[in-house]
Design a protein around this motif. Structure first.
Motif, PDB file in Angstrom:
ATOM      1  N   PRO A  43       0.823  -1.220   0.000  1.00 16.66           N
ATOM      2  CA  PRO A  43       0.000   0.000   0.000  1.00 16.66           C
ATOM      3  C   PRO A  43       0.855   1.267   0.000  1.00 16.66           C
ATOM      4  O   PRO A  43       1.744   1.429   0.843  1.00 16.66           O
ATOM      5  N   GLY A  44       0.625   2.123  -0.973  1.00 23.95           N
ATOM      6  CA  GLY A  44       1.380   3.365  -1.093  1.00 23.95           C
ATOM      7  C   GLY A  44       2.750   3.207  -1.703  1.00 23.95           C
ATOM      8  O   GLY A  44       3.484   4.198  -1.853  1.00 23.95           O
ATOM      9  N   GLY A  45       3.118   1.982  -2.078  1.00 17.48           N
ATOM     10  CA  GLY A  45       4.468   1.724  -2.553  1.00 17.48           C
ATOM     11  C   GLY A  45       4.571   1.536  -4.052  1.00 17.48           C
ATOM     12  O   GLY A  45       3.665   1.860  -4.821  1.00 17.48           O
ATOM     13  N   VAL A  46       5.725   0.986  -4.474  1.00 13.31           N
ATOM     14  CA  VAL A  46       6.039   0.765  -5.884  1.00 13.31           C
ATOM     15  C   VAL A  46       6.503  -0.680  -6.037  1.00 13.31           C
ATOM     16  O   VAL A  46       7.240  -1.199  -5.191  1.00 13.31           O
ATOM     17  N   ILE A  86       6.632  -1.775 -14.010  1.00  8.60           N
ATOM     18  CA  ILE A  86       6.812  -1.060 -12.746  1.00  8.60           C
ATOM     19  C   ILE A  86       5.546  -0.244 -12.515  1.00  8.60           C
ATOM     20  O   ILE A  86       5.120   0.529 -13.386  1.00  8.60           O
ATOM     21  N   VAL A  87       4.951  -0.450 -11.351  1.00 10.88           N
ATOM     22  CA  VAL A  87       3.675   0.202 -11.062  1.00 10.88           C
ATOM     23  C   VAL A  87       3.733   0.867  -9.698  1.00 10.88           C
ATOM     24  O   VAL A  87       4.429   0.411  -8.785  1.00 10.88           O
ATOM     25  N   GLY A  88       2.987   1.955  -9.570  1.00 11.14           N
ATOM     26  CA  GLY A  88       2.768   2.576  -8.280  1.00 11.14           C
ATOM     27  C   GLY A  88       1.420   2.141  -7.748  1.00 11.14           C
ATOM     28  O   GLY A  88       0.456   2.008  -8.518  1.00 11.14           O
ATOM     29  N   ASP A  89       1.326   1.900  -6.458  1.00 17.51           N
ATOM     30  CA  ASP A  89       0.064   1.456  -5.881  1.00 17.51           C
ATOM     31  C   ASP A  89      -1.056   2.433  -6.214  1.00 17.51           C
ATOM     32  O   ASP A  89      -2.178   2.021  -6.528  1.00 17.51           O
ATOM     33  N   ALA A  90      -0.769   3.723  -6.180  1.00 18.15           N
ATOM     34  CA  ALA A  90      -1.781   4.734  -6.495  1.00 18.15           C
ATOM     35  C   ALA A  90      -1.683   5.213  -7.939  1.00 18.15           C
ATOM     36  O   ALA A  90      -2.691   5.540  -8.560  1.00 18.15           O
ATOM     37  N   ALA A  91      -0.464   5.251  -8.495  1.00 17.11           N
ATOM     38  CA  ALA A  91      -0.258   5.842  -9.821  1.00 17.11           C
ATOM     39  C   ALA A  91      -0.540   4.885 -10.964  1.00 17.11           C
ATOM     40  O   ALA A  91      -0.731   5.314 -12.108  1.00 17.11           O
ATOM     41  N   GLY A  92      -0.549   3.578 -10.683  1.00 15.83           N
ATOM     42  CA  GLY A  92      -0.728   2.607 -11.748  1.00 15.83           C
ATOM     43  C   GLY A  92       0.561   2.374 -12.521  1.00 15.83           C
ATOM     44  O   GLY A  92       1.660   2.571 -12.014  1.00 15.83           O
ATOM     45  N   ARG A  93       0.409   1.958 -13.797  1.00 19.90           N
ATOM     46  CA  ARG A  93       1.576   1.597 -14.601  1.00 19.90           C
ATOM     47  C   ARG A  93       2.461   2.813 -14.877  1.00 19.90           C
ATOM     48  O   ARG A  93       1.966   3.887 -15.226  1.00 19.90           O
ATOM     49  N   VAL A  94       3.774   2.599 -14.728  1.00 19.56           N
ATOM     50  CA  VAL A  94       4.746   3.667 -14.996  1.00 19.56           C
ATOM     51  C   VAL A  94       5.590   3.320 -16.211  1.00 19.56           C
ATOM     52  O   VAL A  94       5.674   4.092 -17.169  1.00 19.56           O
ATOM     53  N   LEU A  95       6.230   2.142 -16.224  1.00 20.54           N
ATOM     54  CA  LEU A  95       7.007   1.750 -17.397  1.00 20.54           C
ATOM     55  C   LEU A  95       7.226   0.251 -17.410  1.00 20.54           C
ATOM     56  O   LEU A  95       7.282  -0.382 -16.348  1.00 20.54           O
ATOM     57  N   PRO A  96       7.389  -0.345 -18.597  1.00 19.85           N
ATOM     58  CA  PRO A  96       7.716  -1.770 -18.687  1.00 19.85           C
ATOM     59  C   PRO A  96       9.160  -2.015 -18.241  1.00 19.85           C
ATOM     60  O   PRO A  96      10.061  -1.253 -18.606  1.00 19.85           O
ATOM     61  N   VAL A  97       9.357  -3.078 -17.477  1.00 19.36           N
ATOM     62  CA  VAL A  97      10.706  -3.397 -17.005  1.00 19.36           C
ATOM     63  C   VAL A  97      11.654  -3.596 -18.172  1.00 19.36           C
ATOM     64  O   VAL A  97      12.826  -3.185 -18.121  1.00 19.36           O
ATOM     65  N   ASP A  98      11.174  -4.213 -19.260  1.00 20.61           N
ATOM     66  CA  ASP A  98      12.091  -4.526 -20.360  1.00 20.61           C
ATOM     67  C   ASP A  98      12.501  -3.304 -21.171  1.00 20.61           C
ATOM     68  O   ASP A  98      13.306  -3.406 -22.099  1.00 20.61           O
ATOM     69  N   GLN A  99      11.963  -2.125 -20.844  1.00 17.33           N
ATOM     70  CA  GLN A  99      12.420  -0.898 -21.503  1.00 17.33           C
ATOM     71  C   GLN A  99      13.606  -0.252 -20.791  1.00 17.33           C
ATOM     72  O   GLN A  99      14.184   0.711 -21.306  1.00 17.33           O
TER      73      GLN A  99
END
Length: 499
Positions: free
Chosen positions: A281-284, A291-304
């Motif tokens: 909760p509240g983390g990444v 890579i996702v934020g608990d509140a922000a959702g998807r940020v970027l694909p790991v393979d990028q």
């Protein structure tokens, strides 16, 4: 160059502010700087520029310090240099004594005579105030600060955090600290709108009287036991940043590291966890390769990510956590993180010759870092290792070398020990080299023979599992020597091809 030294009352550090310093609070005040390397030079220039009467002490011979004197660029300071100088005479009458990171009355690695004099200084209630370069900076800095520490991964994580924060044009980002850039000289240009990322090592942390706005931890294992005496002593030094973090800031912790995760129990600031599993909760975290934020959702694909290895996924997670904490949009964080290609001497690919990629991981001085590097590349791998032994247990590393490496080329003082350990663990092919240049040539020949036609590359990996001081000034000099040796080999191979 000289400046007049006069007796003066001690400076009250708690009452000192950056506006007061810039307005002349240090003008004419006697200040002594201990150590004449990067941090000492920066301290001396900063204090001299603010009008202080500066004395610099260093026990090394003056002939070895000509470049340092030149770096003062003509500023009027008093030099107290050489083994014949009594350290305590350098701060006689001083109002303030400022130290470089490695100089600490509590460190057994501090030169014995200087250490004894400093212990007497600390015990004197009427003596001048004592402050380190890092603590001086944090006391005066007007901007939010992000402190990054850990056994390994500090520099990559600090650099990536600075890259992410710099993507916000309204808040200039500044990077420095243990990464090799003293920050004290940057103080006059900083404002509350800046964001300062400061890498902090176990050298600097025990000297701090206050923390950073945000504290970021990568991992805490074992290192520098010569300085801290025990694993618990080392861990206590590392814990200092979590103990001092601003209660209104954040403590960003690696949930995959049990030592680091336990710092949440200190209760010093709100905690943000990051890890390679689903976010707390509240983390990444990581979900379905993103890579996702608990509140922000998807940020970027790991393979990028351009930086290789699972450990660099962790480093990226920490940077994303910082970016989200400072309310950067996910797409802004993504663009910055994807463009980041790493830093020198940390899994840095320097060349490809004959299907062999050469990777400079000279910063890999500790077993966990070498293990991570070995897992970052597909086989076949030829490892170049060795240097000055750091006094840590290498048995676990030997098993991974036997599993992941096809061969090893050993250099330096610890070369014979490493060769014995690696062979006992089951590594069948080892070679010895007396110079790094020779090691590069041997490793190239071995890797070229090992590479199968279906292998994209064979890898020659410099990840020494040892300090550099038996052969080089520091790990950076070792890394540069590796890169230069590879370049020479490349030139020779080109000449052979051309005729």
């Amino acid at each position: 160059m000289s400046a007049t030294m006069t007796t003066d009352r001690p400076i009250d550090l708690d009452a000192l502010t950056l506006p007061a310093v810039l307005a002349g609070a240090l003008r004419g005040r006697p200040v002594t700087v201990l150590g004449f390397a990067r941090s000492g030079i920066a301290l001396a220039r900063f204090f001299a520029d603010q009008g202080a009467n500066v004395t610099i002490y260093d026990g090394r011979p003056p002939d070895d310090l000509e470049d340092a004197v030149g770096a003062l660029e003509g500023r009027a300071v008093r030099l107290a240099l050489g083994p014949d100088v009594d350290p305590s005479s350098a701060w006689a009458g001083a109002a303030l004594v400022a130290t470089s990171p490695s100089i600490n009355p509590g460190f057994p690695t501090t030169e014995p005579r200087l250490r004894a004099a400093l212990q007497a200084l600390v015990a004197d209630p009427d003596g001048p105030a004592l402050v380190s370069e890092a603590d001086c900076f944090l006391r005066l800095c007007p901007a939010p600060t992000i402190g990054v520490t850990g056994t390994k991964g500090k520099t990559t994580t600090s650099s990536l955090i600075a890259t992410v924060l710099a993507a916000d044009p309204t808040h200039p980002a500044v990077l420095g600290g243990n990464i090799g850039i003293p920050l004290v000289e940057r103080l006059p240009e900083l404002t509350p709108e800046h964001r300062v990322v400061i890498e902090l090592s176990e050298l600097q942390l025990p000297t701090l009287s206050r923390g950073t706005t945000v504290a970021v931890y990568t991992n805490v294992t074992s290192d520098h036991l010569d300085r801290h005496g025990s694993l618990e002593g080392y861990r206590a030094a590392k814990r200092r940043l979590a103990e001092l973090v601003d209660p209104a800031g954040a403590l960003i912790l690696n949930a995959d590291d049990p030592v680091v995760a336990a710092y949440a129990d200190l209760g010093t600031a709100p905690v943000i966890f990051y890890g390679r599993a689903a976010p707390r909760p509240g983390g990444v975290g990581v979900v379905d390769g993103w890579i996702v934020g608990d509140a922000a959702g998807r940020v970027l694909p790991v393979d990028q990510l351009a930086i290789p290895g699972r450990h660099n996924v962790s480093n990226a997670l920490a940077a994303v956590a910082v970016g989200l904490h400072f309310v950067l949009l996910p797409e802004v964080i993504r663009a910055a993180a994807v463009a980041f290609e790493g830093v020198e001497h940390r899994l840095q690919r320097v060349a490809i010759l004959d299907g062999v990629q050469f990777v400079n991981d000279s910063q890999g001085t500790q077993p966990d870092a070498v293990i991570a590097a070995l897992h970052a590349f597909d086989p076949p791998i030829v490892l170049i290792a060795g240097g000055r032994d750091k006094g840590v247990d290498l048995s676990g590393l030997a098993n991974v070398v036997a599993e992941r490496a096809a061969a090893a080329v050993l250099i330096g003082e610890s070369g014979p020990t490493l060769e014995s350990l690696f062979r006992a663990a089951g590594l069948r092919e080892t070679h010895r080299a007396t110079t790094l240049d020779e090691a590069v040539r041997v490793a190239h020949a071995v890797a070229r023979d090992l590479r199968d036609i279906d292998d994209p590359y064979a890898t020659v990996l410099l990840s020494p599992a040892a300090a550099s001081f038996d052969m080089f000034e520091d790990y950076a000099a070792r890394g540069r020597a590796f890169t230069e040796a590879v370049a020479r080999l490349g030139d020779e191979r080109q000449e052979e091809i051309e005729g």
